[in-house]
Structure formats: C-alpha cells, structure tokens
Write a protein that holds these residues in place. Structure first.
Motif, PDB file in Angstrom:
ATOM      1  N   ASP A  26     -13.017   5.639   3.260  1.00 52.96           N
ATOM      2  CA  ASP A  26     -13.129   7.156   1.266  1.00 52.96           C
ATOM      3  C   ASP A  26     -11.152   6.114   0.632  1.00 52.96           C
ATOM      4  O   ASP A  26     -10.363   7.106   0.925  1.00 52.96           O
ATOM      5  CB  ASP A  26     -12.893   7.861   2.072  1.00 52.96           C
ATOM      6  CG  ASP A  26     -12.720   8.711   0.881  1.00 52.96           C
ATOM      7  OD1 ASP A  26     -13.884   8.253  -0.516  1.00 52.96           O
ATOM      8  OD2 ASP A  26     -12.745   9.780   1.002  1.00 52.96           O
ATOM      9  N   LYS A  28      -9.918   5.580  -2.927  1.00 57.76           N
ATOM     10  CA  LYS A  28     -10.909   5.519  -4.057  1.00 57.76           C
ATOM     11  C   LYS A  28      -9.221   4.890  -4.773  1.00 57.76           C
ATOM     12  O   LYS A  28      -8.066   4.675  -4.185  1.00 57.76           O
ATOM     13  CB  LYS A  28      -9.838   7.319  -5.132  1.00 57.76           C
ATOM     14  CG  LYS A  28     -11.594   7.967  -3.871  1.00 57.76           C
ATOM     15  CD  LYS A  28     -10.445   9.582  -4.640  1.00 57.76           C
ATOM     16  CE  LYS A  28     -11.997  10.293  -3.388  1.00 57.76           C
ATOM     17  NZ  LYS A  28     -12.490  10.468  -2.803  1.00 57.76           N
ATOM     18  N   PHE A  31      -5.683   6.240  -5.276  1.00 53.97           N
ATOM     19  CA  PHE A  31      -5.052   6.359  -4.198  1.00 53.97           C
ATOM     20  C   PHE A  31      -4.748   4.628  -3.865  1.00 53.97           C
ATOM     21  O   PHE A  31      -3.436   4.385  -3.479  1.00 53.97           O
ATOM     22  CB  PHE A  31      -6.268   6.469  -3.109  1.00 53.97           C
ATOM     23  CG  PHE A  31      -5.007   6.906  -2.134  1.00 53.97           C
ATOM     24  CD1 PHE A  31      -4.259   7.816  -1.475  1.00 53.97           C
ATOM     25  CD2 PHE A  31      -5.296   6.091  -0.618  1.00 53.97           C
ATOM     26  CE1 PHE A  31      -3.923   8.099  -0.277  1.00 53.97           C
ATOM     27  CE2 PHE A  31      -5.068   5.551   0.676  1.00 53.97           C
ATOM     28  CZ  PHE A  31      -4.746   6.466   0.378  1.00 53.97           C
ATOM     29  N   THR A  59      -9.457   8.298   5.878  1.00 54.87           N
ATOM     30  CA  THR A  59     -10.500   8.790   5.978  1.00 54.87           C
ATOM     31  C   THR A  59     -10.639   9.993   4.691  1.00 54.87           C
ATOM     32  O   THR A  59      -9.070   9.931   3.681  1.00 54.87           O
ATOM     33  CB  THR A  59      -9.974  10.394   7.437  1.00 54.87           C
ATOM     34  OG1 THR A  59      -9.001  10.360   7.313  1.00 54.87           O
ATOM     35  CG2 THR A  59      -9.981   8.440   8.567  1.00 54.87           C
ATOM     36  N   GLU A  60     -10.877  11.169   5.080  1.00 59.39           N
ATOM     37  CA  GLU A  60     -11.142  11.741   3.940  1.00 59.39           C
ATOM     38  C   GLU A  60     -10.248  12.694   4.175  1.00 59.39           C
ATOM     39  O   GLU A  60      -9.183  12.905   4.838  1.00 59.39           O
ATOM     40  CB  GLU A  60     -12.553  12.531   4.141  1.00 59.39           C
ATOM     41  CG  GLU A  60     -12.125  13.621   5.359  1.00 59.39           C
ATOM     42  CD  GLU A  60     -13.358  14.787   5.721  1.00 59.39           C
ATOM     43  OE1 GLU A  60     -12.959  16.211   5.937  1.00 59.39           O
ATOM     44  OE2 GLU A  60     -14.585  14.245   6.500  1.00 59.39           O
ATOM     45  N   ASN A  61      -9.110  13.088   2.691  1.00 60.71           N
ATOM     46  CA  ASN A  61      -8.053  14.071   2.245  1.00 60.71           C
ATOM     47  C   ASN A  61      -7.221  13.087   2.195  1.00 60.71           C
ATOM     48  O   ASN A  61      -5.894  13.198   2.610  1.00 60.71           O
ATOM     49  CB  ASN A  61      -7.890  14.795   3.192  1.00 60.71           C
ATOM     50  CG  ASN A  61      -9.890  15.870   3.471  1.00 60.71           C
ATOM     51  OD1 ASN A  61      -9.685  15.998   2.088  1.00 60.71           O
ATOM     52  ND2 ASN A  61      -9.855  16.244   4.307  1.00 60.71           N
ATOM     53  N   GLU A  62      -7.237  11.548   2.051  1.00 63.24           N
ATOM     54  CA  GLU A  62      -6.335  10.997   2.370  1.00 63.24           C
ATOM     55  C   GLU A  62      -5.375  10.568   3.322  1.00 63.24           C
ATOM     56  O   GLU A  62      -3.975  10.211   3.263  1.00 63.24           O
ATOM     57  CB  GLU A  62      -5.892  10.400   1.481  1.00 63.24           C
ATOM     58  CG  GLU A  62      -6.388  10.367  -0.627  1.00 63.24           C
ATOM     59  CD  GLU A  62      -5.762  10.823  -1.733  1.00 63.24           C
ATOM     60  OE1 GLU A  62      -4.901  10.914  -1.713  1.00 63.24           O
ATOM     61  OE2 GLU A  62      -6.431  10.599  -2.105  1.00 63.24           O
ATOM     62  N   ASN A  63      -6.339  10.849   4.624  1.00 61.13           N
ATOM     63  CA  ASN A  63      -5.859  10.264   5.643  1.00 61.13           C
ATOM     64  C   ASN A  63      -5.469   9.582   6.188  1.00 61.13           C
ATOM     65  O   ASN A  63      -6.921   9.010   5.669  1.00 61.13           O
ATOM     66  CB  ASN A  63      -5.758  11.388   6.871  1.00 61.13           C
ATOM     67  CG  ASN A  63      -5.494  13.627   6.484  1.00 61.13           C
ATOM     68  OD1 ASN A  63      -4.326  13.296   7.081  1.00 61.13           O
ATOM     69  ND2 ASN A  63      -6.459  13.770   6.708  1.00 61.13           N
ATOM     70  N   LYS A  79      -0.754  11.935   6.731  1.00 63.38           N
ATOM     71  CA  LYS A  79      -0.307  11.737   5.209  1.00 63.38           C
ATOM     72  C   LYS A  79      -0.109  11.379   5.197  1.00 63.38           C
ATOM     73  O   LYS A  79       0.722  10.108   6.239  1.00 63.38           O
ATOM     74  CB  LYS A  79      -0.108  13.055   4.877  1.00 63.38           C
ATOM     75  CG  LYS A  79      -1.423  14.409   4.334  1.00 63.38           C
ATOM     76  CD  LYS A  79      -1.932  13.755   3.767  1.00 63.38           C
ATOM     77  CE  LYS A  79      -3.272  15.090   3.423  1.00 63.38           C
ATOM     78  NZ  LYS A  79      -4.648  14.159   2.622  1.00 63.38           N
ATOM     79  N   ARG A 112       0.550  13.207  13.321  1.00 65.82           N
ATOM     80  CA  ARG A 112       0.503  13.659  12.207  1.00 65.82           C
ATOM     81  C   ARG A 112       0.728  14.924  12.160  1.00 65.82           C
ATOM     82  O   ARG A 112       1.330  15.691  11.165  1.00 65.82           O
ATOM     83  CB  ARG A 112      -1.368  14.027  12.215  1.00 65.82           C
ATOM     84  CG  ARG A 112      -1.756  12.789  12.143  1.00 65.82           C
ATOM     85  CD  ARG A 112      -3.906  13.819  12.530  1.00 65.82           C
ATOM     86  NE  ARG A 112      -4.001  13.836  13.369  1.00 65.82           N
ATOM     87  CZ  ARG A 112      -5.309  14.933  14.118  1.00 65.82           C
ATOM     88  NH1 ARG A 112      -5.706  14.723  12.920  1.00 65.82           N
ATOM     89  NH2 ARG A 112      -4.976  15.049  15.214  1.00 65.82           N
TER      90      ARG A 112
END
Length: 124
Positions: A26, A28, A31, A59-63, A79, A112
């Motif tokens: 994912d 963007k 990013f 992954t989602e939420n830029e992890n 992150k 994490r």
C-alpha cells in the motif's frame, strides 16, 4: 516506477537495471517520495543492509515489513521512525543470537515496540 534523486516519479526502463530492494504493498506516491526514499537511501548507504534486505512491504497505515535475503523470517519493522536504532537491534540479534541458533530458528522478528525485539520461533 522508480523515484529519482529529485524525488520525482520516473517510469521503468527496459534499458537500465537498478539493483534496489523491491517495495510492494500500500504505497502512496507521497510516502514513496519521502519516507520510503529516505529509508532506501539509508539501505543504499549501508552495504550490509543493502545486501540483506530484499523486499520492503508497506502495509496499511504505512507500517513496514522486511523480507531478508538470508533467513526465512519476516521482520515486522513498524513505522519508519528510529530506523537506524531498529537496524542496530537487528544487527545485535544477528551477531549474538543467530550465530548460536542459526538463520532460520525464528520466523518473525518484531521491532514495532520501542526498545524491544520480540521473536517468534519456527514450529518444527
């Protein structure tokens, strides 16, 4: 696509091959042009990590999750903050633990949580 030195998107080329880790997931464009670009530059400037990290999964939420070239573990990076510290932790794990257990003893390494390395063993 690639991101050039000016952080601009550029198309793939059939004539030029650039050896970089593959980034999937994912992602963007903003990013990719900022956080991911800085992360890849860090890898590129550190030969050990440039050679070891084969794939970056966003992954989602830029992890971030990392797939290493050697070993069969998934690295849950989280992150992108403090990535130098996280790589120092992985380096310590590689030199102090993997030298005794072998490369494939763990199937997950979780970075994490600040200041912690959580390892999940492979089920034999």
């Amino acid at each position: 696509y690639y991101i050039d030195r000016d952080r601009k998107k550029m198309p793939l080329s059939e004539k030029i091959v650039i050896y970089l880790p593959v980034a999937t997931g994912d992602i963007k464009e903003e990013f990719a042009q900022n956080n991911l670009y800085d992360f890849v530059q860090f890898l590129k400037n550190n030969k050990k990590w440039e050679n070891q990290i084969e794939e970056i999964i966003v992954t989602e939420n830029e992890n971030i999750e990392l797939i290493p070239r050697i070993g069969k573990q998934l690295i849950l990076f989280g992150k992108m903050s403090n990535f130098e510290e996280k790589f120092n932790a992985i380096d310590l794990l590689y030199s102090e633990v993997f030298s005794k257990t072998g490369w494939n003893y763990y199937n997950k390494i979780d970075l994490r949580y600040e200041g912690k390395i959580i390892r999940t063993k492979n089920r034999q």
